[in-house]
Write a protein that holds these residues in place. Structure first.
Motif, PDB file in Angstrom:
ATOM      1  N   LYS A  87       9.414   0.864 -11.555  1.00 30.72           N
ATOM      2  CA  LYS A  87       9.049   1.490 -12.842  1.00 30.72           C
ATOM      3  C   LYS A  87       8.088   0.590 -13.621  1.00 30.72           C
ATOM      4  CE  LYS A  87      13.074   4.409 -13.408  1.00 30.72           C
ATOM      5  NZ  LYS A  87      14.466   4.467 -13.845  1.00 30.72           N
ATOM      6  N   ILE A  88       8.348  -0.708 -13.543  1.00 31.26           N
ATOM      7  CA  ILE A  88       7.455  -1.657 -14.223  1.00 31.26           C
ATOM      8  C   ILE A  88       6.060  -1.591 -13.580  1.00 31.26           C
ATOM      9  CG2 ILE A  88       7.024  -4.128 -14.634  1.00 31.26           C
ATOM     10  CD1 ILE A  88      10.136  -4.456 -14.806  1.00 31.26           C
ATOM     11  N   ILE A  89       6.023  -1.554 -12.259  1.00 31.15           N
ATOM     12  CA  ILE A  89       4.725  -1.497 -11.559  1.00 31.15           C
ATOM     13  C   ILE A  89       3.951  -0.258 -12.002  1.00 31.15           C
ATOM     14  CG2 ILE A  89       3.591  -1.248  -9.304  1.00 31.15           C
ATOM     15  CD1 ILE A  89       5.961  -2.797  -8.076  1.00 31.15           C
ATOM     16  N   LYS A  90       4.644   0.866 -12.051  1.00 30.98           N
ATOM     17  CA  LYS A  90       3.985   2.134 -12.414  1.00 30.98           C
ATOM     18  C   LYS A  90       3.428   2.041 -13.843  1.00 30.98           C
ATOM     19  CE  LYS A  90       3.515   6.791 -12.239  1.00 30.98           C
ATOM     20  NZ  LYS A  90       2.092   6.910 -12.451  1.00 30.98           N
ATOM     21  N   LYS A  91       4.261   1.533 -14.740  1.00 31.49           N
ATOM     22  CA  LYS A  91       3.856   1.461 -16.149  1.00 31.49           C
ATOM     23  C   LYS A  91       2.620   0.555 -16.302  1.00 31.49           C
ATOM     24  CE  LYS A  91       5.815   0.599 -20.708  1.00 31.49           C
ATOM     25  NZ  LYS A  91       5.701  -0.762 -21.241  1.00 31.49           N
ATOM     26  N   ILE A  92       2.706  -0.620 -15.705  1.00 32.19           N
ATOM     27  CA  ILE A  92       1.607  -1.581 -15.877  1.00 32.19           C
ATOM     28  C   ILE A  92       0.354  -1.093 -15.123  1.00 32.19           C
ATOM     29  CG2 ILE A  92       0.912  -4.007 -15.560  1.00 32.19           C
ATOM     30  CD1 ILE A  92       3.245  -3.585 -17.573  1.00 32.19           C
ATOM     31  N   GLY A  93       0.567  -0.462 -14.000  1.00 33.97           N
ATOM     32  CA  GLY A  93      -0.567   0.102 -13.253  1.00 33.97           C
ATOM     33  C   GLY A  93      -1.282   1.142 -14.105  1.00 33.97           C
ATOM     34  N   ASP A  94      -0.504   2.025 -14.739  1.00 33.91           N
ATOM     35  CA  ASP A  94      -1.104   3.065 -15.589  1.00 33.91           C
ATOM     36  C   ASP A  94      -1.835   2.441 -16.781  1.00 33.91           C
ATOM     37  OD1 ASP A  94      -0.176   5.016 -13.930  1.00 33.91           O
ATOM     38  OD2 ASP A  94       1.523   5.608 -15.189  1.00 33.91           O
ATOM     39  N   GLU A  95      -1.208   1.433 -17.375  1.00 34.17           N
ATOM     40  CA  GLU A  95      -1.821   0.820 -18.568  1.00 34.17           C
ATOM     41  C   GLU A  95      -3.116   0.079 -18.253  1.00 34.17           C
ATOM     42  OE1 GLU A  95       2.408   0.122 -20.923  1.00 34.17           O
ATOM     43  OE2 GLU A  95       1.195  -1.642 -20.409  1.00 34.17           O
ATOM     44  N   THR A  96      -3.143  -0.577 -17.099  1.00 33.63           N
ATOM     45  CA  THR A  96      -4.325  -1.402 -16.783  1.00 33.63           C
ATOM     46  C   THR A  96      -5.368  -0.646 -15.962  1.00 33.63           C
ATOM     47  OG1 THR A  96      -3.207  -2.172 -14.787  1.00 33.63           O
ATOM     48  CG2 THR A  96      -3.025  -3.589 -16.750  1.00 33.63           C
ATOM     49  N   GLY A  97      -4.961   0.456 -15.349  1.00 28.86           N
ATOM     50  CA  GLY A  97      -5.879   1.175 -14.464  1.00 28.86           C
ATOM     51  C   GLY A  97      -6.026   0.512 -13.104  1.00 28.86           C
ATOM     52  N   LEU A  98      -5.215  -0.519 -12.833  1.00 26.56           N
ATOM     53  CA  LEU A  98      -5.298  -1.173 -11.520  1.00 26.56           C
ATOM     54  C   LEU A  98      -4.560  -0.329 -10.482  1.00 26.56           C
ATOM     55  CD1 LEU A  98      -4.447  -4.822 -12.699  1.00 26.56           C
ATOM     56  CD2 LEU A  98      -6.656  -4.072 -11.782  1.00 26.56           C
ATOM     57  N   VAL A  99      -5.071  -0.332  -9.276  1.00 25.49           N
ATOM     58  CA  VAL A  99      -4.375   0.310  -8.149  1.00 25.49           C
ATOM     59  C   VAL A  99      -3.177  -0.577  -7.817  1.00 25.49           C
ATOM     60  CG1 VAL A  99      -4.610   0.746  -5.666  1.00 25.49           C
ATOM     61  CG2 VAL A  99      -6.397   1.507  -7.244  1.00 25.49           C
ATOM     62  N   THR A 100      -2.047   0.017  -7.466  1.00 24.96           N
ATOM     63  CA  THR A 100      -0.846  -0.793  -7.231  1.00 24.96           C
ATOM     64  C   THR A 100      -0.385  -0.734  -5.771  1.00 24.96           C
ATOM     65  OG1 THR A 100       0.565   1.063  -7.871  1.00 24.96           O
ATOM     66  CG2 THR A 100      -0.006  -0.528  -9.593  1.00 24.96           C
ATOM     67  N   ILE A 101       0.248  -1.831  -5.370  1.00 25.48           N
ATOM     68  CA  ILE A 101       0.801  -1.920  -4.006  1.00 25.48           C
ATOM     69  C   ILE A 101       2.141  -2.640  -4.065  1.00 25.48           C
ATOM     70  CG2 ILE A 101      -0.676  -3.961  -3.590  1.00 25.48           C
ATOM     71  CD1 ILE A 101      -0.551  -3.246  -0.592  1.00 25.48           C
ATOM     72  N   SER A 102       3.117  -2.126  -3.304  1.00 25.86           N
ATOM     73  CA  SER A 102       4.425  -2.778  -3.271  1.00 25.86           C
ATOM     74  C   SER A 102       5.102  -2.474  -1.934  1.00 25.86           C
ATOM     75  CB  SER A 102       5.286  -2.288  -4.440  1.00 25.86           C
ATOM     76  OG  SER A 102       6.389  -3.153  -4.637  1.00 25.86           O
ATOM     77  N   GLU A 103       5.995  -3.366  -1.569  1.00 28.88           N
ATOM     78  CA  GLU A 103       6.611  -3.246  -0.234  1.00 28.88           C
ATOM     79  C   GLU A 103       7.741  -2.233  -0.193  1.00 28.88           C
ATOM     80  OE1 GLU A 103       7.513  -6.912   1.785  1.00 28.88           O
ATOM     81  OE2 GLU A 103       8.687  -5.884   3.329  1.00 28.88           O
ATOM     82  N   VAL A 104       7.816  -1.533   0.940  1.00 31.08           N
ATOM     83  CA  VAL A 104       8.951  -0.651   1.215  1.00 31.08           C
ATOM     84  C   VAL A 104       9.599  -1.175   2.496  1.00 31.08           C
ATOM     85  CG1 VAL A 104       7.400   1.065   2.302  1.00 31.08           C
ATOM     86  CG2 VAL A 104       9.709   1.729   1.634  1.00 31.08           C
ATOM     87  N   MET A 105      10.925  -1.355   2.446  1.00 35.03           N
ATOM     88  CA  MET A 105      11.582  -2.021   3.575  1.00 35.03           C
ATOM     89  C   MET A 105      12.326  -1.092   4.517  1.00 35.03           C
ATOM     90  SD  MET A 105      12.806  -5.765   2.416  1.00 35.03           S
ATOM     91  CE  MET A 105      14.148  -5.324   1.349  1.00 35.03           C
ATOM     92  N   SER A 106      12.546   0.159   4.099  1.00 36.98           N
ATOM     93  CA  SER A 106      13.241   1.053   5.027  1.00 36.98           C
ATOM     94  C   SER A 106      12.730   2.476   4.880  1.00 36.98           C
ATOM     95  CB  SER A 106      14.752   1.009   4.803  1.00 36.98           C
ATOM     96  OG  SER A 106      15.058   1.584   3.564  1.00 36.98           O
ATOM     97  N   GLY A 107      12.904   3.231   5.932  1.00 38.64           N
ATOM     98  CA  GLY A 107      12.395   4.598   5.961  1.00 38.64           C
ATOM     99  C   GLY A 107      12.955   5.452   4.837  1.00 38.64           C
ATOM    100  N   ASP A 108      14.249   5.273   4.535  1.00 39.93           N
ATOM    101  CA  ASP A 108      14.830   6.153   3.509  1.00 39.93           C
ATOM    102  C   ASP A 108      14.334   5.815   2.103  1.00 39.93           C
ATOM    103  OD1 ASP A 108      16.193   3.821   3.683  1.00 39.93           O
ATOM    104  OD2 ASP A 108      18.187   4.663   3.412  1.00 39.93           O
ATOM    105  N   LEU A 109      13.708   4.647   1.942  1.00 38.53           N
ATOM    106  CA  LEU A 109      13.177   4.289   0.619  1.00 38.53           C
ATOM    107  C   LEU A 109      11.719   4.708   0.423  1.00 38.53           C
ATOM    108  CD1 LEU A 109      14.799   0.779   0.093  1.00 38.53           C
ATOM    109  CD2 LEU A 109      15.259   2.853  -1.224  1.00 38.53           C
ATOM    110  N   VAL A 110      11.111   5.249   1.463  1.00 39.73           N
ATOM    111  CA  VAL A 110       9.688   5.616   1.366  1.00 39.73           C
ATOM    112  C   VAL A 110       9.427   6.603   0.211  1.00 39.73           C
ATOM    113  CG1 VAL A 110       7.799   6.853   2.534  1.00 39.73           C
ATOM    114  CG2 VAL A 110       8.995   4.982   3.698  1.00 39.73           C
ATOM    115  N   PRO A 111      10.208   7.682   0.085  1.00 38.54           N
ATOM    116  CA  PRO A 111       9.903   8.610  -1.019  1.00 38.54           C
ATOM    117  C   PRO A 111      10.002   7.943  -2.393  1.00 38.54           C
ATOM    118  CG  PRO A 111      11.404   9.633   0.564  1.00 38.54           C
ATOM    119  CD  PRO A 111      11.300   8.179   0.941  1.00 38.54           C
ATOM    120  N   LEU A 112      10.990   7.050  -2.553  1.00 36.52           N
ATOM    121  CA  LEU A 112      11.162   6.385  -3.844  1.00 36.52           C
ATOM    122  C   LEU A 112       9.958   5.483  -4.152  1.00 36.52           C
ATOM    123  CD1 LEU A 112      13.301   5.779  -6.171  1.00 36.52           C
ATOM    124  CD2 LEU A 112      13.664   3.631  -4.941  1.00 36.52           C
ATOM    125  N   VAL A 113       9.599   4.636  -3.212  1.00 39.95           N
ATOM    126  CA  VAL A 113       8.480   3.708  -3.466  1.00 39.95           C
ATOM    127  C   VAL A 113       7.179   4.505  -3.628  1.00 39.95           C
ATOM    128  CG1 VAL A 113       7.229   1.685  -2.625  1.00 39.95           C
ATOM    129  CG2 VAL A 113       9.697   1.861  -2.244  1.00 39.95           C
TER     130      VAL A 113
END
Ligand code: PEP
Ligand code: MN
Length: 342
Positions: free
Chosen positions: A152-178
């Protein structure tokens, strides 16, 4: 196997090739090119099948050349896809002709820390913001990341700064969330051969940033990319981040910069270098970042932290904001020198 059609081959001739491939129990993949069409078979064939098919297809009208691909990957290969792939994420292009820098802390630790890091990344001229919310840590007692709160922090700061964001996903079931919160899905080195994860990331359709496993060969790396591509997701970015070192007394990993020109020869996918995990030592990051530009990388992933001394993970390899700014300047000069837009 790849079948290159003649210039101006008709749709019927292409279909005839596909029909023969189907008759031999394989699925054809039609690859329209700028002036010629190629037809590939993205599956491995045994020697008999190959010989029979080659003879049957070679005799068809409209066929220019039948090539046996000795490499085990197909969709990731240059033979299949001679043009380099440029991946566009929002306003950022990743691939030949530009030089992208992804900067940010190893982990998202708090909104304040991430917001500060983002400002510094942006001020220095980088366009992609990194930060882990799910952390693959060697010890179960080490900081594991803020999970969804971090996303949520990544999304908020990404939106505020206009930067493209990247973050790790460690399992298949977490893909939709990330995927809900970030622009690019990172698959970490330790997960490079987590096949169910690769498949889910492929299905998501999101750009996938795939890190090379610490002891993965080039073929294994490209076959991992092939898993994502084979799900119909063409947006795969490769990352060389260092392989198992002979000697851990000096660096955390051995940054395999020779992998850059090798990958550039055998695959059309963009190649990014991570000199942070590649060395594990902040003072070695800038020299290896510069070497990566010259080796032909399409960009860098660099860890920086507003205050590395208090970082909850990977502080010893994190650059301070002034060090990051300096690195950006040096990289820009080199990128200009080698003819890239940064
Ligand atoms: C990271 O990018 O913070 C990370 C964990 O990297 P790697 O998967 O390359 O170790
Ligand atoms: Mn890290």
């Amino acid at each position: 196997m790849i079948i290159l059609m003649r210039l101006g081959a008709s749709a019927e001739q292409i279909e005839a090739v596909c029909a023969v491939i189907r008759d031999h129990g394989a699925d054809p993949l039609v690859l329209p090119g700028e002036d010629r069409t190629a037809v590939g078979i993205p599956a491995s064939l045994n020697a008999d099948q190959r010989a029979n098919l080659e003879a049957a297809i070679g005799a068809l009208e409209g066929v220019s050349k039948v090539t046996q691909t000795s490499r085990p990957y197909k969709l990731a290969s240059r033979e299949f896809h001679p043009e380099p792939t440029i991946i566009r994420v929002k306003n950022v292009a990743i691939g030949p002709g530009t030089f992208v820098v992804m900067g940010g802390p190893c982990s998202v630790e708090s909104e304040e820390q991430f917001a500060e890091a983002a400002q510094q990344v942006k001020a220095a001229g980088a366009t992609v913001l990194r930060g882990g919310a799910f952390k693959p840590r060697t010890s179960p007692y080490a900081f594991q990341g803020l999970a969804e709160e971090g996303l949520k922090i990544i999304k908020k700061i990404g939106d505020e700064t206009g930067l493209v964001t990247i973050s790790e996903v460690m399992s298949g079931d977490l893909v939709p969330l990330v995927a809900k919160y970030v622009d690019i899905l990172q698959i970490g080195a330790r997960s490079m051969q987590n096949f169910p994860l690769l498949i889910e990331a492929g299905k998501s359709g999101k750009p996938v940033f795939l890190k090379r496993g610490p002891s993965a060969s080039i073929d294994e790396f490209l076959l991992a990319a092939e898993y994502v591509l084979s799900q119909g997701n063409p947006n795969v970015i490769l990352c060389e981040r260092g392989v198992m070192p002979i000697d851990r007394g000096y660096t955390r990993n051995t940054l395999d910069l020779a992998a850059v020109p090798v990958l550039k020869e055998y695959t059309h996918l963009p190649v990014i270098v991570d000199p942070s995990h590649g060395t594990g030592v902040a003072r070695y990051v800038e020299p290896m970042a510069k070497a990566a530009v010259v080796a032909g990388a399409d960009g860098l992933m660099v860890e920086m932290h507003p205050n590395p001394k208090v970082a909850l993970s990977d502080g010893s390899q994190a650059l301070t904001p002034p060090q990051f700014e300096r690195l950006m300047g040096e990289v820009k000069r080199l990128a200009d020198f080698v003819g890239l837009r940064s």
